[in-house]
Design an enzyme around this catalytic site. Structure first.
Site: not given
Ligand code: ADP
Ligand code: MG
Length: 155
Positions: A81, A17, A93, A106, A111, A84
């Site tokens: 996005e 991301g 990834y 919603r 915010f 989980i």
């Molecule tokens: P990014 O900006 O790269 O999406 P995030 O801070 O949103 O970074 O973190 C997303 C990444 O965290 C996911 O791509 C996945 O690899 C990892 N991850 C670990 N636990 C979870 C979870 N419970 N739900 C979603 N992503 C998770």
């Molecule tokens: Mg993300």
């Protein structure tokens, strides 16, 4: 109008991301690639949804999903996005994320503070958990997943 598209099944690679710090908020969100997002129905409303998710051939977990305008692309493209509701030992990834979007919580909101954002996210997660315990939602938990190799629904 959101309900017209639901349940919606989608499968695709988890990509990096834009470092909006969701992990620091305690809510990492697995982002789908631009190509996956482009196949989404164009009229699916932005906002927060709930459903089921599965990484690779792993277990099926509850999830909350955000469909929003993507600031990286000057808000002309959507981002999808998935948070989980499970603790993973490692990042995933590059893995294939399968989701079924079941219901709408919603619309997108702005915010005023980090505290109000975090408490809204916590409420969304609690609402998703409650909804997904309902029998009509639980029954979708397995029916959409573990499809034969290469079988992709909705496109
Ligand atoms: P990014 O900006 O790269 O999406 P995030 O801070 O949103 O970074 O973190 C997303 C990444 O965290 C996911 O791509 C996945 O690899 C990892 N991850 C670990 N636990 C979870 C979870 N419970 N739900 C979603 N992503 C998770
Ligand atoms: Mg993300």
């Amino acid at each position: 109008s959101a309900m017209r598209h639901l349940p919606y099944f989608c499968r695709g690679e988890v990509v990096k991301g834009f470092g909006r710090g969701s992990r620091e908020l305690g809510v990492p969100t697995a982002n789908f690639s631009e190509q996956v997002v482009e196949r989404f129905p164009s009229d699916i409303p932005t906002g927060i949804y709930y459903g089921w998710a599965c990484v690779g051939n792993g277990d099926v977990h509850k999830m909350v999903l955000s469909i929003g305008w993507n600031p990286f692309y000057k808000n002309i493209k959507k981002s999808v996005e998935t948070h989980i509701i499970n603790t993973f030992k490692e990042d995933f990834y590059g893995e294939i994320l399968s989701i079924v979007i079941i219901g709408y919580i919603r619309s997108e909101k702005n915010f005023n503070s980090l505290e109000t954002l975090i408490s809204a996210i916590r409420e969304d997660i609690e609402e998703a958990k409650r909804q997904l315990d309902l029998p009509e939602h639980l029954k979708l938990k397995d029916s959409f997943f573990h499809l034969p190799e290469g079988k992709i629904v909705n496109h």
